[in-house]
Design a protein around this motif. Structure first.
Motif, short mmCIF file in Angstrom:
data_model
loop_
_atom_site.label_atom_id
_atom_site.label_comp_id
_atom_site.label_asym_id
_atom_site.label_seq_id
_atom_site.Cartn_x
_atom_site.Cartn_y
_atom_site.Cartn_z
N ASP A 1 19.60 -4.83 24.06
CA ASP A 1 19.89 -4.68 25.49
C ASP A 1 20.63 -5.89 26.03
N ALA A 2 20.29 -7.06 25.51
CA ALA A 2 20.89 -8.30 26.01
C ALA A 2 22.37 -8.40 25.63
N LEU A 3 22.84 -7.54 24.72
CA LEU A 3 24.23 -7.61 24.29
C LEU A 3 25.18 -6.85 25.21
N ALA A 4 24.63 -6.00 26.07
CA ALA A 4 25.49 -5.14 26.90
C ALA A 4 26.49 -5.96 27.69
N LEU A 5 27.73 -5.48 27.74
CA LEU A 5 28.75 -6.19 28.52
C LEU A 5 28.88 -5.64 29.93
N GLU A 6 28.47 -4.40 30.12
CA GLU A 6 28.60 -3.83 31.45
C GLU A 6 27.44 -4.29 32.32
N LYS B 1 25.14 -12.22 33.82
CA LYS B 1 25.01 -11.02 34.65
C LYS B 1 24.21 -11.25 35.91
N ASP C 1 28.55 -7.37 23.33
CA ASP C 1 29.08 -8.71 23.10
C ASP C 1 28.90 -9.09 21.63
N TRP D 1 36.91 -14.90 22.11
CA TRP D 1 36.29 -14.18 23.19
C TRP D 1 37.03 -14.36 24.53
N PRO E 1 31.01 -10.86 33.01
CA PRO E 1 30.19 -11.27 31.88
C PRO E 1 30.74 -12.53 31.24
N ARG F 1 38.80 -11.66 27.09
CA ARG F 1 38.21 -11.46 28.41
C ARG F 1 39.24 -11.71 29.53
#
Ligand SMILES: Cc1cc2nc3c(=O)[nH]c(=O)nc-3n(C[C@H](O)[C@H](O)[C@H](O)COP(=O)(O)OP(=O)(O)OC[C@H]3O[C@@H](n4cnc5c(N)ncnc54)[C@H](O)[C@@H]3O)c2cc1C
Ligand code: FES
Lengths: 394, 123
Positions: free
Chosen positions: A57-62, B81, A41, A293, B78, A297
């Motif tokens: 780690d907090a940026l992961a989109l999955e 989550k 993100d 964004w 997202p 999305r």
């Protein structure tokens, strides 16, 4: 359709891949991205991540355990698209390989513009990627004087974050009013007063002539002759769509990949989404790149529907563009198109408190809405705009 | 603990209100006339879901558009989550009550459908 290749593995690419699976596509899916990272993100890169409040780690989109049954080609740059035959296309990769696909989703986003002649100096940054943010974060940790070139959203957010980290911050803007493009002159000037409220100098109406320094940047030289001492410089002067790799593909490339109101390009079997795509916007009767964004999305769902149905169906019209920005603890929200507005009025709250809701109108009809801070009235107006939009287009 | 929220008549369909409990709880009256309660704070950042966009049995976060299912607390996409907690709602004598669940925020939610139980009241 046996194979779909998605080029660009960030928010718009990932959203397209998800939509493909959600809409029942069960063929081969290849995701091609030039960054080595899994989709992450970007908005926090100028905010919480830059401030050191959240980690990578907090940026992961999955989602954890999410499996799109896709082939991931990461660290692989697409350098060309051959659309010769109608039913089959080839994405050429930098390492010489080529991916054959029947459907193509272009999602290569945008890349920051730079200042000519600023290369090679340490301490000069742009901010788009995780790697950019890591480097900038390390430099901000040194403290000192930061000069931000460009008072757009990214520049303003970096200024705000750096201020909170205790740096001495100056923002330089070439235009007489910041944010006049996205917000109009009046509201742009109102929002940019947040800088002064928080002890950040804003210099408008003067461009940057050059950056000075030996090895590391030492100063920013302005067009009007002033010299601003700087330990770190951030260049936030906008982004251009990453479409160079599409040269010679036969796609219509003006400012971004030109698409209809559902993301279809002029080549059958090829759609484009996110920051690199200029969709036709029925509300303003023109093509526009929406670099936010929520568009990256949400819109891929419509583009994927158009791709899968071979251009026959009419996907639902997307909602009006929406974005947010967080600056100096103030939440800015905007929806709609203000380019053709002939009036803007504060309808709730007070501009002086930097807490208000303003409505833009064109010939009396609401076309956009801007909110500083309280989200509830903003959500109500955003809904109203969406309803009005679907009535006029459908 | 049974916390009174408001008169059902004071919460029009399609509207939401926030209970300033700790943590705060959002109470929604859907267009179909159902009443649901979930944690008010989005699991992504500090947005208040009662300020969000209610559509059917889902609320869209007012900031970054993740959608939460009011019945299960589940999130659709997202940037959020994690699910939100759901709380039991009672409507008695025209008054809406919430029975907050004790499970700490962020713990796995209960099986879908188990959390919200609507008791018909006289609105
Ligand atoms: C610092 C920052 C803060 C932001 N904050 C906000 C905010 O607060 N609110 C908001 O609404 N929006 C914000 N945005 C904008 C938002 O992040 C973008 O609109 C969104 O990321 C667009 O997604 P995208 O997938 O279209 O493009 P991108 O995220 O740019 O992704 C495109 C991907 O394609 C890759 N790529 C490019 N060329 C090739 C190639 N030839 N081959 C293979 N891969 C390629 C790129 O490396 C990249 O990974 C922010 C952006 C930044 C950079
Ligand atoms: S705060 Fe709710 S989605 Fe970001």
């Amino acid at each position: 359709m046996k194979t779909v290749a998605v080029v660009g593995a960030s928010l718009a690419g990932l959203s397209a891949a998800r939509s493909l699976r959600e809409q029942g596509y069960d063929g081969r899916l290849v995701l091609i991205g030039d960054e080595p990272h899994r989709p992450y993100d970007r908005p926090p890169l100028s905010k919480e991540f830059l401030a050191g409040e959240i980690d990578e780690d907090a940026l992961a989109l999955e989602a954890e355990g999410e499996d799109l049954a896709a082939v991931w080609e990461l660290g692989a740059r697409a350098v060309g698209l051959d659309t010769g035959s109608r039913a089959e296309h080839h994405v050429r990769l930098a390492d010489g390989r080529s991916v054959r696909a029947h459907g193509i989703v272009i999602a290569t986003g945008a890349a920051p513009r730079t200042l000519p002649g600023s290369g090679g100096l340490d301490g000069v940054h742009v901010l788009r990627s995780l790697d950019d943010a890591r480097a900038l974060r390390a430099d901000l940790a040194r403290g000192g004087r930061l000069v931000v070139v460009g008072a757009g959203f990214i520049g303003a957010e970096v200024a705000s974050t750096a201020r909170r980290l205790g740096l001495d911050v100056t923002v330089v803007e070439a235009a007489p009013t910041p944010l006049a493009g996205p917000l109009g002159r009046e509201m742009g000037s109102l929002v940019s007063r947040l800088h002064a409220d928080h002890g950040v100098r804003l210099l408008c109406g003067t461009g940057v002539r050059a950056l000075a320094g030996r090895g590391r940047v030492e100063a920013v030289l302005l067009g009007d002759g002033r010299r601003l001492a700087a330990d770190t410089v951030v260049v936030g002067v906008g982004a251009r769509p990453c479409t160079d790799w599409l040269a010679g593909s036969g796609l219509d490339l003006a400012d971004g990949v030109r698409c209809d109101a559902a993301g279809r390009t002029n080549v059958p079997g090829v759609v484009a989404v996110g920051d690199c795509a200029a969709w036709y916007e029925p509300a303003i009767g023109a093509h526009r790149r929406v670099e936010h964004w929520t568009g990256a999305r949400e819109r891929p769902a419509a583009a994927v529907a158009a791709l899968l149905c071979g251009g026959r169906g009419v996907p639902q019209a997307p909602r009006p563009p929406y974005f947010w920005s967080d600056q100096y603890g103030t939440r800015i929200q905007f929806a709609g198109h203000c380019a053709h507005a002939d009036s803007v009025t504060v309808e709730e709250g007070a501009a002086a408190d930097r807490s208000f809701l303003a409505v833009y109108r064109s010939a009396g009809r609401p076309v956009a809405v801007l909110g500083l801070d309280p989200p509830r009235p903003f959500t109500r107006w955003r809904r109203r705009l969406a309803g009005a939009g679907s009535r006029t287009t459908g | 603990m049974k916390i009174p929220v408001c008169r059902l008549a004071d919460l029009p369909r399609g509207e939401a209100c926030r209970l300033d409990s700790d943590p705060p709880i959002a109470v929604f009256h859907t267009e179909d006339g159902e009443v649901y309660a979930i944690d008010d704070t989005c699991t992504h950042q500090d947005a208040s879901l009662s300020d969000g966009w209610l559509e059917g049995c889902e609320v869209e976060c007012p900031l970054h558009a993740s959608k939460f299912d009011l019945r299960t607390g589940a999130v659709d996409s997202p940037p959020a989550k994690r699910p939100v907690r759901t709380h039991q709602v009672l409507v008695e004598e025209g008054t809406v009550y919430v029975l907050p669940q004790d499970a700490p925020t962020g713990l796995p939610r209960q099986p879908p459908g188990a959390a919200v139980h609507r008791v018909e009241g006289r609105a």
